[in-house]
Design a protein around this motif. Sequence first.
Motif, PDB file in Angstrom:
ATOM      1  N   ILE A  35       0.829  -1.208   0.000  1.00 41.72           N
ATOM      2  CA  ILE A  35       0.000   0.000   0.000  1.00 41.72           C
ATOM      3  C   ILE A  35       0.865   1.260   0.000  1.00 41.72           C
ATOM      4  O   ILE A  35       0.525   2.246  -0.642  1.00 41.72           O
ATOM      5  CB  ILE A  35      -1.022   0.007   1.182  1.00 41.72           C
ATOM      6  N   LEU A  36       1.975   1.212   0.681  1.00 34.69           N
ATOM      7  CA  LEU A  36       2.849   2.390   0.697  1.00 34.69           C
ATOM      8  C   LEU A  36       3.471   2.626  -0.672  1.00 34.69           C
ATOM      9  O   LEU A  36       3.626   3.767  -1.113  1.00 34.69           O
ATOM     10  CB  LEU A  36       3.934   2.239   1.768  1.00 34.69           C
ATOM     11  N   LYS A  37       3.749   1.539  -1.347  1.00 40.50           N
ATOM     12  CA  LYS A  37       4.296   1.659  -2.702  1.00 40.50           C
ATOM     13  C   LYS A  37       3.234   2.254  -3.635  1.00 40.50           C
ATOM     14  O   LYS A  37       3.505   3.162  -4.423  1.00 40.50           O
ATOM     15  CB  LYS A  37       4.714   0.271  -3.198  1.00 40.50           C
ATOM     16  N   LYS A  38       2.026   1.730  -3.500  1.00 43.17           N
ATOM     17  CA  LYS A  38       0.942   2.218  -4.358  1.00 43.17           C
ATOM     18  C   LYS A  38       0.639   3.696  -4.075  1.00 43.17           C
ATOM     19  O   LYS A  38       0.320   4.456  -4.976  1.00 43.17           O
ATOM     20  CB  LYS A  38      -0.320   1.368  -4.129  1.00 43.17           C
ATOM     21  N   LEU A  39       0.723   4.051  -2.815  1.00 39.77           N
ATOM     22  CA  LEU A  39       0.467   5.448  -2.455  1.00 39.77           C
ATOM     23  C   LEU A  39       1.503   6.363  -3.102  1.00 39.77           C
ATOM     24  O   LEU A  39       1.181   7.435  -3.623  1.00 39.77           O
ATOM     25  CB  LEU A  39       0.480   5.640  -0.935  1.00 39.77           C
ATOM     26  N   LYS A  40       2.714   5.909  -3.057  1.00 36.58           N
ATOM     27  CA  LYS A  40       3.795   6.688  -3.649  1.00 36.58           C
ATOM     28  C   LYS A  40       3.539   6.900  -5.140  1.00 36.58           C
ATOM     29  O   LYS A  40       3.685   8.002  -5.670  1.00 36.58           O
ATOM     30  CB  LYS A  40       5.117   5.952  -3.435  1.00 36.58           C
ATOM     31  N   GLU A  41       3.121   5.836  -5.791  1.00 36.31           N
ATOM     32  CA  GLU A  41       2.845   5.921  -7.223  1.00 36.31           C
ATOM     33  C   GLU A  41       1.697   6.885  -7.512  1.00 36.31           C
ATOM     34  O   GLU A  41       1.775   7.735  -8.398  1.00 36.31           O
ATOM     35  CB  GLU A  41       2.448   4.543  -7.770  1.00 36.31           C
ATOM     36  N   ILE A  42       0.625   6.723  -6.760  1.00 33.91           N
ATOM     37  CA  ILE A  42      -0.559   7.531  -7.046  1.00 33.91           C
ATOM     38  C   ILE A  42      -0.284   9.010  -6.749  1.00 33.91           C
ATOM     39  O   ILE A  42      -0.807   9.897  -7.416  1.00 33.91           O
ATOM     40  CB  ILE A  42      -1.809   7.025  -6.268  1.00 33.91           C
ATOM     41  N   THR A  43       0.552   9.253  -5.780  1.00 33.31           N
ATOM     42  CA  THR A  43       0.905  10.629  -5.440  1.00 33.31           C
ATOM     43  C   THR A  43       1.628  11.283  -6.618  1.00 33.31           C
ATOM     44  O   THR A  43       1.287  12.385  -7.049  1.00 33.31           O
ATOM     45  CB  THR A  43       1.805  10.649  -4.201  1.00 33.31           C
ATOM     46  N   LYS A  44       2.571  10.546  -7.134  1.00 35.30           N
ATOM     47  CA  LYS A  44       3.339  11.050  -8.265  1.00 35.30           C
ATOM     48  C   LYS A  44       2.438  11.248  -9.490  1.00 35.30           C
ATOM     49  O   LYS A  44       2.472  12.286 -10.154  1.00 35.30           O
ATOM     50  CB  LYS A  44       4.445  10.043  -8.595  1.00 35.30           C
ATOM     51  N   ASN A  45       1.631  10.245  -9.759  1.00 33.16           N
ATOM     52  CA  ASN A  45       0.783  10.297 -10.955  1.00 33.16           C
ATOM     53  C   ASN A  45      -0.280  11.379 -10.888  1.00 33.16           C
ATOM     54  O   ASN A  45      -0.608  11.986 -11.905  1.00 33.16           O
ATOM     55  CB  ASN A  45       0.104   8.942 -11.190  1.00 33.16           C
ATOM     56  N   THR A  46      -0.832  11.573  -9.720  1.00 29.46           N
ATOM     57  CA  THR A  46      -1.881  12.583  -9.600  1.00 29.46           C
ATOM     58  C   THR A  46      -1.320  13.966  -9.922  1.00 29.46           C
ATOM     59  O   THR A  46      -1.917  14.723 -10.701  1.00 29.46           O
ATOM     60  CB  THR A  46      -2.508  12.557  -8.196  1.00 29.46           C
ATOM     61  N   SER A  47      -0.178  14.266  -9.368  1.00 28.65           N
ATOM     62  CA  SER A  47       0.450  15.558  -9.658  1.00 28.65           C
ATOM     63  C   SER A  47       0.729  15.694 -11.142  1.00 28.65           C
ATOM     64  O   SER A  47       0.416  16.716 -11.763  1.00 28.65           O
ATOM     65  CB  SER A  47       1.784  15.676  -8.914  1.00 28.65           C
TER      66      SER A  47
END
Length: 713
Positions: A605-617
């Motif tokens: 989940i922490l990995k996915k969060l990191k990805e989604i954070t980057k992608n959203t921006s």
Amino acid sequence: MSKELDKAYEPKKVESRIYEMWEKSGFFQPEADRSWADNPNKKKTYTIVIPPPNITGSLHMGHVLNATIQDILIRKKRMEGYQALWVPGTDHAGIATQNAVEKDLKKQGLSRYDIGREEFLNRVWQWKEKYGNQILEQLKKIGASCDWSRLRFTMDNAYQLEVEKAFFHYYKKGWIYRGEKVVNWCSRCQTSLSDLELEYKKETAKLYFIKYPLENGSLPSGEACFITVATTRPETMLGDSAVAIHPSDVRYKNLIGQCAILPLTDRKIPIISDRRVEAEFGTGAVKVTPAHSIIDSEIGQGHNLEFFKIIGEHGKMLPLAGKAYTGLSIADCRTKVVEDLEKQNLIEKIEDYEHNIAHCYRCGSVVENLPSLQWFLKMDELAKMAIKAVKSGKVKFHPSRWEKIYLDWLKNIKDWCISRQIWWGHKIPIEGVEDVLDTWFSSALWPFAIFENKKDLKKFYPTNTLVTARDIINFWVARMVFSGLEFMKKAPFHDVLIHATILTSEGKRMSKSLGTGLDPMNFIEQYGADATRFALIWQTMGTQDVHWSVDALVAGKKFLNKIWNASRFVLQQTENSKSEYRNPKQIQNSKFKIPKPKTQADKEILKKLKEITKNTSKNIDNFEFSQALHDLYDFFWHDFCDCYLESSKAQMANADLKENTQKILIYVLSNSLKLLHPFIPHVTEEIWSKMSFFAKALKDKSTMLIIEKWPTQ
RNA sequence: GCGCGAUUAGCUCAGUGGCAGAGCGUUCCCUUGACAUGGGAAAGGCCACAGGUUCAAUCCCUGUAUCGCGCACCA
């Protein structure tokens, strides 16, 4: 527990309260203090000016999409620490508003002439007071975070001064001139119109083939003694000055220089040649009516032909049309002319013909061409500047294909007829002139005329992103670009985002008059603003037009409920936790540490969060809002809820993992709320406030989500 | 006439030069303590058509068709 959060999310209980809270906080203003330190963007501004809606109507679906996109951009930049400014306002919308007020008057059996100019303008101002702010209230309903302290109207006193200044600036340069030209004229609105203000509609008409007798009676061959012209407007023959043929048309070569007798009159008219004639159309010979056709007026000028103004401003035939026809309406005159020609056996044949007819874009009446004394703005230099701005990349269209619409128009541009014979608008600031300026003349100044004080102007101009609909690329965007360049020496914005058009589920245009319009306020009433925003963004993938579907609203409503309940779960599970992660002061702290994963689920989940954070921006920066939202939806629903929340239940039963799991729950939820906030601001703010409540920090407005630090990893 | 966009599941739409995806709908199972506005599973597609490039095309190229939208003409 669940006394803090209802079991289901109810937007009605939340949205207006949250909006009030934001307004009171002052955070819509770029000057507002931020709670967090070490902000690298503190000195940077990010500015959007709203495309000012007309004071005539209420929001339609397109407005809501338009506003939602601007709000997403502004909210993200605000959270990134920029001095984010979104300037709201309304447009006086000359003809449109005048027509609306006239319609209102008509109900009382009055026309504007009955009450006079001054009283009429009083009524328009009253109208503006009454309806002008309605649309702004609707913007608030959808959560638009505009700086209302900077609200502007295109007829504000300060704005009027800017318009005057602009007029004289051009005037002194010699770019504004007055002249009698054949213009587009709406005989209902009693005003001239620019080319852009025309709407063409396909209509089936008759094409009349009319025989004009030749002066010398016969062709060299000795057979025929007529030249036949084809026209859909036989009545305009009364104003003919010539018959024209294409120079290389061998059929009529010998007739050039000769004369024809214009039937129903006693005039002799020359037969001339001009490249603008299409040999393939009709008989290849065309009647030239310089006063009532723009292209004929050009031919007429080139050949020094006489202009016979036979149709007047009210759509009635004038004396020059001849005694028999004076005073007739255009339609009656046509009937009579055809009858009279038939009596003389001068009509060769009549064919059905489908063509486009120009209508007034505001009232729908057929537009006439007639000579009229008007003010014009020279466009050659201005158009060049506007072309260069886009070609050099200083102004960028998204998607880039809209550049072509813009460039094609500017390349073939004619001088802009800026005077209108209506009453509502900016009066042309020259003594003795009653005309007002085209409403777009003032809208063109919007990105700088709205900044009344110099400090603001310097700080916020040029603006960053313009978000608008494709149908005003030339009306508005192009004219803002050259106005900005001319008056401010800088283009008014860098990015022009042209968003989708919202169509009905059948792919038809939404229109009040067709009864196909949907009122977004009904959706907001029923599903809430966040669900409506969600539905619009969800469907606006790429830049394809959207076939509006209520399914997306339902999906939005369910998603909000999902977020609500996931949050409820996390809050319940962490209620008695001593973790510092519950504390918003900690959450918002830039030094806030990322929790360490202890299990595979944690890691995932922490990995996915990191990805989604980057992608959203990345996606928001690239104007890929729908992609960003779809990704967030997947992440939150599937990765966080379906996977991690389920794993967390077991982990929390394990004393060794419990506290760390709580930290991760709070951490992922709080970051998700931040990432979702620009899209669905009310529900996320509401949940955020509940998180603050657990930390007993509710009273401190500096903990509001709207100014939280945007996640960067 | 010129140009732009579209054509993928029942519907609305994503997507990629290498097993075809989502939302909604449909079918079956689950009233497990965040959520039945939920969870789990399943059915359903010659990716408009015809050529071409390629080891490989739904994706790139050419053409055709249909739909939508601009612009010009609109005598």
